[in-house]
Design a protein around this motif. Structure first.
Motif, mmCIF file in Angstrom:
data_model
loop_
_atom_site.group_PDB
_atom_site.id
_atom_site.type_symbol
_atom_site.label_atom_id
_atom_site.label_comp_id
_atom_site.label_asym_id
_atom_site.label_seq_id
_atom_site.Cartn_x
_atom_site.Cartn_y
_atom_site.Cartn_z
ATOM 1 N N THR A 34 0.833 -1.222 0.000
ATOM 2 C CA THR A 34 0.000 0.000 0.000
ATOM 3 C C THR A 34 0.861 1.262 0.000
ATOM 4 O OG1 THR A 34 -0.274 0.088 2.413
ATOM 5 C CG2 THR A 34 -1.895 -1.200 1.172
ATOM 6 N N GLY A 35 2.091 1.170 0.534
ATOM 7 C CA GLY A 35 3.001 2.315 0.472
ATOM 8 C C GLY A 35 3.307 2.673 -0.977
ATOM 9 N N TYR A 38 0.649 5.011 -2.373
ATOM 10 C CA TYR A 38 0.821 6.440 -2.019
ATOM 11 C C TYR A 38 2.043 7.029 -2.731
ATOM 12 C CZ TYR A 38 -2.806 5.552 1.370
ATOM 13 O OH TYR A 38 -4.011 5.208 1.939
ATOM 14 N N ARG A 39 3.074 6.210 -2.905
ATOM 15 C CA ARG A 39 4.263 6.663 -3.645
ATOM 16 C C ARG A 39 3.899 6.960 -5.107
ATOM 17 N NH1 ARG A 39 9.435 5.679 -1.621
ATOM 18 N NH2 ARG A 39 9.398 4.940 0.517
ATOM 19 N N VAL A 104 6.213 11.965 -0.018
ATOM 20 C CA VAL A 104 5.061 11.062 0.086
ATOM 21 C C VAL A 104 4.218 11.312 1.354
ATOM 22 C CG1 VAL A 104 6.411 9.150 1.102
ATOM 23 C CG2 VAL A 104 4.329 8.640 -0.142
ATOM 24 N N SER A 108 0.228 11.461 1.259
ATOM 25 C CA SER A 108 -0.529 10.402 1.940
ATOM 26 C C SER A 108 -1.342 10.925 3.119
ATOM 27 C CB SER A 108 0.399 9.272 2.390
ATOM 28 O OG SER A 108 1.327 9.739 3.326
ATOM 29 N N ARG A 114 -6.380 9.341 0.549
ATOM 30 C CA ARG A 114 -6.508 8.147 1.396
ATOM 31 C C ARG A 114 -7.821 7.422 1.115
ATOM 32 N NH1 ARG A 114 -2.308 7.700 4.557
ATOM 33 N NH2 ARG A 114 -3.086 5.684 5.210
ATOM 34 N N GLY A 134 1.555 -1.771 5.241
ATOM 35 C CA GLY A 134 1.356 -0.325 5.228
ATOM 36 C C GLY A 134 1.419 0.273 6.615
ATOM 37 N N ARG A 135 0.523 1.216 6.871
ATOM 38 C CA ARG A 135 0.526 1.902 8.165
ATOM 39 C C ARG A 135 -0.803 1.762 8.896
ATOM 40 N NH1 ARG A 135 4.493 2.412 5.602
ATOM 41 N NH2 ARG A 135 6.226 3.871 5.835
ATOM 42 N N ASP A 136 -1.879 1.599 8.123
ATOM 43 C CA ASP A 136 -3.223 1.604 8.716
ATOM 44 C C ASP A 136 -4.020 0.380 8.305
ATOM 45 O OD1 ASP A 136 -3.354 2.266 6.038
ATOM 46 O OD2 ASP A 136 -5.044 3.632 6.277
ATOM 47 N N ILE A 137 -3.336 -0.691 7.954
ATOM 48 C CA ILE A 137 -4.067 -1.854 7.421
ATOM 49 C C ILE A 137 -4.871 -2.541 8.532
ATOM 50 C CG2 ILE A 137 -3.899 -3.985 6.067
ATOM 51 C CD1 ILE A 137 -2.873 -1.399 4.649
ATOM 52 N N ARG A 162 17.612 0.717 4.511
ATOM 53 C CA ARG A 162 17.151 1.669 3.486
ATOM 54 C C ARG A 162 18.328 2.130 2.620
ATOM 55 N NH1 ARG A 162 11.935 3.721 1.811
ATOM 56 N NH2 ARG A 162 11.292 1.843 2.853
ATOM 57 N N ARG A 185 9.335 10.900 8.404
ATOM 58 C CA ARG A 185 8.163 10.136 7.958
ATOM 59 C C ARG A 185 7.467 9.445 9.129
ATOM 60 N NH1 ARG A 185 8.357 6.289 3.627
ATOM 61 N NH2 ARG A 185 10.574 5.947 3.834
ATOM 62 N N ASP A 189 3.722 10.179 9.866
ATOM 63 C CA ASP A 189 2.786 9.038 9.799
ATOM 64 C C ASP A 189 2.008 8.861 11.099
ATOM 65 O OD1 ASP A 189 3.637 8.494 7.235
ATOM 66 O OD2 ASP A 189 4.931 6.809 7.799
ATOM 67 N N ARG A 192 -0.452 12.402 11.675
ATOM 68 C CA ARG A 192 -1.432 12.964 10.728
ATOM 69 C C ARG A 192 -2.849 12.696 11.231
ATOM 70 N NH1 ARG A 192 0.184 8.552 6.866
ATOM 71 N NH2 ARG A 192 -1.177 6.874 7.533
#
Ligand code: DC
Length: 235
Positions: A34-35, A38-39, A104, A108, A114, A134-137, A162, A185, A189, A192
């Protein structure tokens, strides 16, 4: 074996996609990064003058063009994983640049972006047999996912990973530059307004600082086997 939904959330560069891909391959499930979605929207904004490299975003233009942004995945039989397409173009490489990483968070955090991405993710995952990272799955996209993992790792290990990923694409940055981006980030993240990164209450924490991919895979497959056993004994 019952098909399930696997939700993997966590901070940036905690190895979510590595374990997600390995699980999808092993279980013959679909993988949804899912990232990458948004990318892809961010890449579209950068390429089409909706956003400049200093994070200035033309909201009116984005709202007008949002419906023209089509993001989907196609399975590559050679790499044996799904790759990201933006309006029919394979952008798997172009969405992983520092430029996109630096912008991003802003894209996002936009409610309409979203809403569109979450609707797409729910549609793609509606038949289960899917691994999403992702972040909110686990907290928002699939709150009923049978298995939720929350990944963490030591900040130094994350930055090194990274760095290696960037250099494998011919992009070179210092560890400090990478850490700055990761910290920003993480902050964006978790702070938000729309679906911030949080650990779902029923998510299992997996700290993979010292675990190989094989160790992690074994750990998660055992979790799934135990779950299935519990289900069978209850049924
Ligand atoms: O996983 P990644 O680093 O490729 O994600 C890129 C960005 O997308 C990340 O900074 C936060 C955002 N993101 C999000 O807000 N919600 C998701 N479900 C996945 C990613």
């Amino acid at each position: 074996m019952t098909k399930i939904t696997i939700a993997i959330d966590g901070y940036s560069s905690c190895g979510k996609s590595t374990i997600a891909k390995a699980l999808a391959q092993k279980l013959n499930y679909s993988y949804i990064d899912t990232g990458a979605m948004y990318r892809s929207v961010t890449l579209y904004c950068l390429r089409n003058g909706i956003m400049d490299k200093k994070h200035h975003l033309d909201m009116d233009k984005l709202m007008k063009e949002l419906e023209n942004i089509v993001v989907d995945f196609k399975f590559n039989t050679h790499t044996k994983t799904s790759e990201t397409y933006l309006n029919g173009e394979n952008v798997e490489h172009d969405i992983r640049t520092m430029d996109v990483s630096n912008n991003v968070s802003k894209v996002s955090s936009i409610k309409e972006v979203r809403e569109k991405m979450v609707a797409l993710q729910r549609e793609m995952g509606k038949h289960k047999a899917v691994v999403l990272d992702g972040r909110d799955i686990g907290s928002n996209v699939f709150p009923d996912a049978e298995l939720k993992l929350f990944m963490t790792a030591d900040p130094d290990v994350r930055a090194q990973r990274r760095m290696d990923e960037y250099s494998s694409h011919g992009q070179y940055f210092t560890k400090e530059e990478i850490k700055l981006n990761l910290n920003k980030r993480d902050y964006d993240d978790t702070h938000r307004k729309e679906n911030p990164l949080t650990r779902a209450k029923d998510a299992i924490i997996l700290d993979n600082s010292d675990l190989s991919k094989e160790d992690q895979l074994e750990f998660v497959l055992k979790l799934i086997a135990d779950m299935q056993l519990t289900k069978d004994s209850v049924a």
